[in-house]
Enzyme design. Structure first.
Site, PDB file in Angstrom:
ATOM      1  CE  LYS A  38      57.417  -6.854 -93.557  1.00 34.24           C
ATOM      2  NZ  LYS A  38      57.560  -7.616 -92.293  1.00 34.24           N
ATOM      3  CE1 TYR A 264      53.560  26.869-101.098  1.00 39.14           C
ATOM      4  CE2 TYR A 264      54.545  24.679-101.183  1.00 39.14           C
ATOM      5  CZ  TYR A 264      53.469  25.679-101.531  1.00 39.14           C
ATOM      6  OH  TYR A 264      52.638  25.278-102.309  1.00 39.14           O
TER       7      TYR A 264
HETATM    8  C1  LIG Z   1      59.086  -8.131 -92.372  1.00 40.06           C
HETATM    9  C2  LIG Z   1      59.001  -9.241 -91.642  1.00 40.06           C
HETATM   10  C3  LIG Z   1      60.429 -10.285 -92.018  1.00 40.06           C
HETATM   11  C4  LIG Z   1      61.265  -9.783 -93.093  1.00 40.06           C
HETATM   12  O1  LIG Z   1      62.221  -9.015 -92.689  1.00 40.06           O
HETATM   13  P1  LIG Z   1      63.465  -8.845 -93.420  1.00 40.06           P
HETATM   14  O2  LIG Z   1      64.425  -7.977 -92.339  1.00 40.06           O
HETATM   15  O3  LIG Z   1      62.822  -7.524 -94.265  1.00 40.06           O
HETATM   16  O4  LIG Z   1      64.351  -9.680 -94.079  1.00 40.06           O
HETATM   17  C5  LIG Z   1      60.336 -11.640 -91.430  1.00 40.06           C
HETATM   18  N1  LIG Z   1      59.605 -11.924 -90.687  1.00 40.06           N
HETATM   19  C6  LIG Z   1      58.569 -11.192 -90.365  1.00 40.06           C
HETATM   20  C7  LIG Z   1      57.504 -11.671 -89.280  1.00 40.06           C
HETATM   21  C8  LIG Z   1      58.395  -9.762 -90.722  1.00 40.06           C
HETATM   22  O5  LIG Z   1      57.275  -9.120 -90.279  1.00 40.06           O
END
Ligand SMILES: *Cc1c(COP(=O)(O)O)cnc(C)c1O
Length: 369
Positions: A38, A264
């Protein structure tokens, strides 16, 4: 070392392989890995990461939103993809593009079944998410008998997995709470499974879950941050290799007299002769303004160069008074040194936030170190 001509996020696919194998070494041979890609593969390049993970052998990929899954399908990624947070508006697209929704409420379950029926689906793969204490998304324990009634003889869908998400796997002080979440998940899964024609996979662990609660790996684990090289704990970090390194070059060098200022709002005023280097990246690239006033730093020729004054949209200026460097030299913004864990700590955030902030303007380059 590779030549850099502009701000570049280097993605080391061999580091990804190392991290994948390290996670795998913590698991039983039959436990599946879902690679979480993601948010553009945690700010890297979701398509390239997904391709490499597919080659390495992940059973599943996960994205947060439907559009992220569509992008992977558009690039011909054929691995099963779970959409963690689908919105009903996208259910037709989900089916059209062979994405698998996580259903987390009666509304999403009913809407999805209606869409699957409309599109004449038989046993379309879906995943059910249980809320065991994170209170973000998911069915409650009390919902289970009603869910059962809805899905038990519904031919349009098949429950491929049931899962939950833990609230504090990296926090050893929350061990008791975490074990309760796991216990509740198991009860809910047992209850539902007893009435299903198939045995759905179970999964509850993220990266820190794998590291701290390997006994609860069930059939699959969902790993993101570990694949990208971070273990959420100094003890674990050393076993991982960061995939992403952000590099840039020096655009210009200025020699400041005492009393002259930089940037700035005259964010830095020289109190002694100072040499500043201007770098072509700023908050629009993901370098937070919070890194200004020396909180953040970069490495040039192995030396630490603190940020002078305020971070601009497209530039930062750094102090190179004591560094032998010139225009065009390579600058490490993060990678081995400074590493992202140190930088995150300096502004009270976590590597997740810094990684996912690297904007689309920064070019991505694949390397195998
Ligand atoms: C983002 C996410 C993960 C991954 O978690 P990490 O800490 O990056 O390994 C797993 N499960 C769900 C539901 C998530 O939203």
């Amino acid at each position: 070392m590779s030549e850099i001509h502009e701000t570049t996020l280097e993605l080391d696919l061999n580091a990804l392989g190392h991290n994948y194998r390290y996670i795998k070494s913590k698991l039983n041979p039959e436990t599946a890995i879902m690679g979480v890609v993601k948010a553009g593969g945690y700010g890297s390049d979701s398509v390239e990461i997904a391709r490499e993970l597919d080659t390495l052998g992940v059973e599943y990929l996960a994205v947060a939103y439907t559009r992220e899954g569509v992008e992977l399908r558009d690039h011909d990624i054929q691995t099963p993809i779970m959409v963690l947070h689908p919105l009903p508006h996208h259910f037709k697209t989900i089916i059209d593009r062979c994405l698998e929704p996580s259903l987390y409420s009666f509304e999403t379950l009913k809407d999805f079944v209606a869409q699957a029926r409309k599109m004449k689906q038989k046993r379309y793969p879906v995943h059910l998410k249980f809320n065991t204490g994170l209170n973000r998304l998911g069915f409650q324990q009390d919902d289970l008998s009603e869910i059962k009634a809805l899905i038990v003889s519904e031919p349009s869908i098949e429950v491929r997995s049931v899962f939950s998400h833990l609230a504090a796997t990296e926090d050893k002080n929350q061990r008791h709470f975490t074990l309760e979440q796991i216990e509740q998940f198991e009860q809910m899964a047992n209850y539902l499974e007893s009435s299903l024609p198939n045995a759905p996979r179970r999964h509850i662990l993220n990266t820190s879950g794998v590291l701290n609660y390997p006994q609860s790996q069930f059939d699959m684990v969902r790993c993101g941050i570990g694949l990208y090289g971070f273990g959420n704990d100094p003890e674990f970090d050393q076993n991982f290799k960061p995939v992403a390194s952000l590099k840039t070059i020096i655009s210009q060098i200025h020699h400041l007299k005492p009393g002259e200022s930089v940037g700035y709002n005259r964010g830095y005023v020289a109190d002694k002769p100072t040499r500043s280097a201007t770098l072509p990246l700023g908050h629009a690239d993901g370098i937070f303004r919070a890194f200004g006033q020396g909180k953040g730093w970069v490495t040039i020729g192995g030396e630490k160069a603190p940020i002078l004054g305020n971070v601009c949209m497209d530039m930062i200026m750094v102090d190179v008074s004591n560094i032998n460097c010139e225009t065009g030299d390579t600058v490490i913004v993060f990678g081995e040194n400074p590493n992202l864990v140190q930088l995150a700590e300096s502004i009270d955030t976590i590597p997740y936030e810094l990684l996912t902030a690297i904007s689309g303007r920064v070019i991505r380059k694949l390397v195998r170190n």
